[in-house]
Design a protein around this motif. Structure first.
Motif, PDB file in Angstrom:
ATOM      1  N   GLY A  82       0.875  -1.340  -0.070  1.00 46.26           N
ATOM      2  CA  GLY A  82       0.055  -0.131  -0.193  1.00 46.26           C
ATOM      3  C   GLY A  82       0.798   1.376   0.031  1.00 46.26           C
ATOM      4  N   GLY A  83       2.123   1.032   0.057  1.00 43.86           N
ATOM      5  CA  GLY A  83       2.998   2.435   0.051  1.00 43.86           C
ATOM      6  C   GLY A  83       3.030   3.038   1.422  1.00 43.86           C
ATOM      7  N   ALA A  84       2.869   2.541   2.369  1.00 44.06           N
ATOM      8  CA  ALA A  84       3.103   3.034   3.758  1.00 44.06           C
ATOM      9  C   ALA A  84       4.442   2.454   4.268  1.00 44.06           C
ATOM     10  CB  ALA A  84       1.774   2.626   4.624  1.00 44.06           C
ATOM     11  N   LEU A  85       5.514   3.389   4.135  1.00 45.73           N
ATOM     12  CA  LEU A  85       6.745   2.730   4.364  1.00 45.73           C
ATOM     13  C   LEU A  85       7.126   2.741   6.066  1.00 45.73           C
ATOM     14  CD1 LEU A  85       8.623   4.770   1.532  1.00 45.73           C
ATOM     15  CD2 LEU A  85       8.066   2.256   1.640  1.00 45.73           C
ATOM     16  N   VAL A  86       6.721   4.001   6.665  1.00 50.36           N
ATOM     17  CA  VAL A  86       6.739   3.910   8.379  1.00 50.36           C
ATOM     18  C   VAL A  86       6.177   2.741   8.832  1.00 50.36           C
ATOM     19  CG1 VAL A  86       6.324   5.330  10.328  1.00 50.36           C
ATOM     20  CG2 VAL A  86       7.265   6.475   8.183  1.00 50.36           C
ATOM     21  N   THR A  87       4.909   2.393   8.551  1.00 51.78           N
ATOM     22  CA  THR A  87       4.212   1.421   8.711  1.00 51.78           C
ATOM     23  C   THR A  87       4.677   0.207   8.600  1.00 51.78           C
ATOM     24  OG1 THR A  87       2.042   2.842   8.636  1.00 51.78           O
ATOM     25  CG2 THR A  87       1.720   0.401   8.827  1.00 51.78           C
ATOM     26  N   THR A  88       5.264  -0.101   7.296  1.00 55.53           N
ATOM     27  CA  THR A  88       5.958  -1.193   7.151  1.00 55.53           C
ATOM     28  C   THR A  88       7.145  -1.546   7.941  1.00 55.53           C
ATOM     29  OG1 THR A  88       5.294  -0.924   4.967  1.00 55.53           O
ATOM     30  CG2 THR A  88       6.880  -2.454   5.002  1.00 55.53           C
ATOM     31  N   CYS A  89       8.074  -0.612   7.950  1.00 53.65           N
ATOM     32  CA  CYS A  89       9.028  -0.580   9.037  1.00 53.65           C
ATOM     33  C   CYS A  89       8.670  -1.137  10.326  1.00 53.65           C
ATOM     34  CB  CYS A  89      10.086   0.679   9.140  1.00 53.65           C
ATOM     35  SG  CYS A  89      10.558   1.004   7.357  1.00 53.65           S
ATOM     36  N   ALA A  90       7.533  -0.283  10.886  1.00 53.84           N
ATOM     37  CA  ALA A  90       7.268  -0.562  12.300  1.00 53.84           C
ATOM     38  C   ALA A  90       6.721  -1.932  12.385  1.00 53.84           C
ATOM     39  CB  ALA A  90       6.378   0.520  12.918  1.00 53.84           C
ATOM     40  N   GLN A  91       5.892  -2.376  11.538  1.00 52.91           N
ATOM     41  CA  GLN A  91       5.203  -3.360  11.517  1.00 52.91           C
ATOM     42  C   GLN A  91       6.174  -4.574  11.655  1.00 52.91           C
ATOM     43  OE1 GLN A  91       2.146  -2.820  12.942  1.00 52.91           O
ATOM     44  NE2 GLN A  91       1.208  -4.314  11.942  1.00 52.91           N
ATOM     45  N   THR A  92       7.164  -4.569  10.481  1.00 53.63           N
ATOM     46  CA  THR A  92       8.015  -5.549  10.337  1.00 53.63           C
ATOM     47  C   THR A  92       9.116  -5.962  11.729  1.00 53.63           C
ATOM     48  OG1 THR A  92       8.293  -4.867   8.044  1.00 53.63           O
ATOM     49  CG2 THR A  92      10.197  -6.192   9.018  1.00 53.63           C
ATOM     50  N   PHE A  93       9.536  -4.619  12.249  1.00 50.92           N
ATOM     51  CA  PHE A  93      10.315  -4.921  13.637  1.00 50.92           C
ATOM     52  C   PHE A  93       9.338  -5.373  14.605  1.00 50.92           C
ATOM     53  CE2 PHE A  93      11.432  -2.879  17.664  1.00 50.92           C
ATOM     54  CZ  PHE A  93      12.712  -3.137  17.769  1.00 50.92           C
ATOM     55  N   VAL A  94       8.122  -5.106  14.828  1.00 50.53           N
ATOM     56  CA  VAL A  94       7.149  -5.685  15.915  1.00 50.53           C
ATOM     57  C   VAL A  94       6.842  -6.989  15.472  1.00 50.53           C
ATOM     58  CG1 VAL A  94       5.007  -5.620  16.948  1.00 50.53           C
ATOM     59  CG2 VAL A  94       6.452  -3.511  16.601  1.00 50.53           C
ATOM     60  N   GLY A  95       6.777  -7.591  14.205  1.00 57.15           N
ATOM     61  CA  GLY A  95       6.614  -8.963  13.917  1.00 57.15           C
ATOM     62  C   GLY A  95       7.681  -9.806  14.427  1.00 57.15           C
ATOM     63  N   LEU A  96       9.088  -9.132  13.742  1.00 54.23           N
ATOM     64  CA  LEU A  96      10.063 -10.008  14.153  1.00 54.23           C
ATOM     65  C   LEU A  96      10.465 -10.125  15.570  1.00 54.23           C
ATOM     66  CD1 LEU A  96      12.322  -8.812  11.205  1.00 54.23           C
ATOM     67  CD2 LEU A  96      11.357 -11.022  11.241  1.00 54.23           C
ATOM     68  N   ALA A  97      10.043  -9.134  16.400  1.00 57.41           N
ATOM     69  CA  ALA A  97      10.528  -9.079  17.617  1.00 57.41           C
ATOM     70  C   ALA A  97       9.553 -10.155  18.329  1.00 57.41           C
ATOM     71  CB  ALA A  97      10.123  -7.689  18.292  1.00 57.41           C
ATOM     72  N   LEU A  98       8.131 -10.222  17.898  1.00 54.27           N
ATOM     73  CA  LEU A  98       7.128 -11.248  18.496  1.00 54.27           C
ATOM     74  C   LEU A  98       7.557 -12.806  18.338  1.00 54.27           C
ATOM     75  CD1 LEU A  98       3.784  -9.508  17.933  1.00 54.27           C
ATOM     76  CD2 LEU A  98       4.896 -10.076  20.154  1.00 54.27           C
ATOM     77  N   VAL A  99       7.994 -12.930  17.006  1.00 51.68           N
ATOM     78  CA  VAL A  99       8.309 -14.272  16.499  1.00 51.68           C
ATOM     79  C   VAL A  99       9.754 -14.941  16.930  1.00 51.68           C
ATOM     80  CG1 VAL A  99       8.858 -15.638  14.493  1.00 51.68           C
ATOM     81  CG2 VAL A  99       7.007 -14.187  14.393  1.00 51.68           C
ATOM     82  N   LEU A 100      10.620 -13.878  17.278  1.00 47.39           N
ATOM     83  CA  LEU A 100      11.978 -14.156  17.551  1.00 47.39           C
ATOM     84  C   LEU A 100      11.924 -14.297  19.156  1.00 47.39           C
ATOM     85  CD1 LEU A 100      14.443 -12.122  15.811  1.00 47.39           C
ATOM     86  CD2 LEU A 100      13.850 -14.297  15.496  1.00 47.39           C
ATOM     87  N   GLY A 101      10.898 -13.366  19.886  1.00 52.83           N
ATOM     88  CA  GLY A 101      10.669 -13.581  21.271  1.00 52.83           C
ATOM     89  C   GLY A 101      10.002 -14.843  21.653  1.00 52.83           C
ATOM     90  N   ALA A 102       9.133 -15.342  20.866  1.00 45.79           N
ATOM     91  CA  ALA A 102       8.445 -16.684  21.024  1.00 45.79           C
ATOM     92  C   ALA A 102       9.554 -17.805  20.901  1.00 45.79           C
ATOM     93  CB  ALA A 102       7.327 -16.803  20.012  1.00 45.79           C
TER      94      ALA A 102
END
Length: 142
Positions: A82-102
């Motif tokens: 959708g072209g939302a670069l800030v949202t993409t970066c934030a969601q990628t960081f949080v998603g990776l943190a959740l998966v790696l934390g798990a």
């Protein structure tokens, strides 16, 4: 002046940041709900003070949080398209943190369960001690 197709596809910076903050709040709430639901499914008694404190499996909470992490990464892909670069970066960081934390939580939770306790050395008389408490072939001097 004509706008390029790429710039027409992007969100405005204010809308991008607002979407990122909103999704971060939703991600945090979803992660907490997943963790509590996973602990509940594992049999953890939250407010029962007289309950026996048995070891609770960490598998269910880890699976629940991993699913939320995967959904967050999927939303990062959607926001990228959708072209939302800030949202993409934030969601990628949080998603990776959740998966790696798990994953780290799963490996830490199973660290001591698979190993039996080390055997204590046995006593075979005043002249020697057994190395592992086994038979006579493991005892010094016998």
């Amino acid at each position: 002046m004509t706008s390029s197709p790429e710039s027409a596809r992007r969100l405005s910076p204010f809308a991008d940041v607002a979407l990122a903050v909103t999704l971060l709040v939703v991600d945090a709430v979803a992660a907490v709900v997943a963790l509590v639901s996973g602990l509940n499914a594992a049999g953890y008694a939250f407010f029962d003070t007289g309950a026996d404190r048995e070891a609770v499996s960490v598998v269910e909470p880890v699976v629940y949080v991993s699913v939320v992490g995967a959904l967050v990464l999927a939303s990062a892909l959607v926001s990228y398209r959708g072209g939302a670069l800030v949202t993409t970066c934030a969601q990628t960081f949080v998603g990776l943190a959740l998966v790696l934390g798990a994953v780290i939580g799963l490996t830490a939770g199973h660290g001591g369960e698979s190993r039996p306790p080390a055997p204590s050395p046995g006593y075979s008389g005043p002249q020697s001690q057994c190395r592992s408490g086994g038979d006579n072939s493991e005892c010094l001097g016998s």
